[in-house]
Design an enzyme around this catalytic site. Sequence first.
Site, PDB file in Angstrom:
ATOM      1  N   ASP A  75       0.838  -1.198   0.000  1.00  0.00           N
ATOM      2  CA  ASP A  75       0.000   0.000   0.000  1.00  0.00           C
ATOM      3  C   ASP A  75       0.873   1.248   0.000  1.00  0.00           C
ATOM      4  O   ASP A  75       0.614   2.201  -0.747  1.00  0.00           O
ATOM      5  CB  ASP A  75      -0.923  -0.029   1.218  1.00  0.00           C
ATOM      6  CG  ASP A  75      -1.762   1.224   1.342  1.00  0.00           C
ATOM      7  OD1 ASP A  75      -2.563   1.506   0.436  1.00  0.00           O
ATOM      8  OD2 ASP A  75      -1.618   1.933   2.368  1.00  0.00           O
TER       9      ASP A  75
ATOM     10  N   GLU B  69      -2.217  -5.480  -3.196  1.00  0.00           N
ATOM     11  CA  GLU B  69      -1.243  -4.681  -2.449  1.00  0.00           C
ATOM     12  C   GLU B  69      -0.141  -5.554  -1.853  1.00  0.00           C
ATOM     13  O   GLU B  69       1.037  -5.182  -1.890  1.00  0.00           O
ATOM     14  CB  GLU B  69      -1.939  -3.880  -1.350  1.00  0.00           C
ATOM     15  CG  GLU B  69      -2.788  -2.762  -1.879  1.00  0.00           C
ATOM     16  CD  GLU B  69      -3.542  -2.001  -0.809  1.00  0.00           C
ATOM     17  OE1 GLU B  69      -3.925  -0.853  -1.079  1.00  0.00           O
ATOM     18  OE2 GLU B  69      -3.747  -2.546   0.305  1.00  0.00           O
TER      19      GLU B  69
END
Length: 146
Positions: free
Chosen positions: A42, A114
Amino acid sequence: MQSKLPKFVNNELLKQALTHRSYANENPEVTADNERLEFLGDAVLGFVVAQMLYQMYPSINEAQLTHLRSRLVDENQLGKLGAELGLGELMLLGKGTAKDGGRSNPSLLNDTFEAMLGAYFLDAGIEAVRKYILGIFRPLARNLVE
C-alpha cells in the site's frame, strides 16, 4: 493494462502475498500471511502513483492530485485489477472464506494485490516495482483525466 503478475526470484514471497490469514489460521505449518506485505505494498503503491501523477500533470493542483490518486488506488479499482491478474484463483484462503465468495471479494482482491506489490518490492527492488506499477497505472490515469 499489463495483465500478468511480475516474475519473482523468491517464490516464497509471492506465496506469502497470496496467503490470507484464514488459510494461515487453518494450517498451523504456515507461519506468515499477507497482512504485513499488504501494508508495505500500500505504501509503495501510494508513493509511486503520487510521484507519477505529480510528473504527468504539472498543472493539476494538490486537491485534484489527491482526488485522482484516491480514484486510482481505491478498493474497487485495486480489486478489479486483482481479479484481472487472476489473483482470486491463486489466493490461499481458509475453507469458510473461500465458501463465502472470497475469491471474488473486491476487498480481498485489493488486499492481495497490495500484498503482491509489497512482495515484489522486497523481491526485486523499487525500480522494478515502479516499472510494474507505472505499466498498469499510467494508462488508467490517462483514461480518468482525458
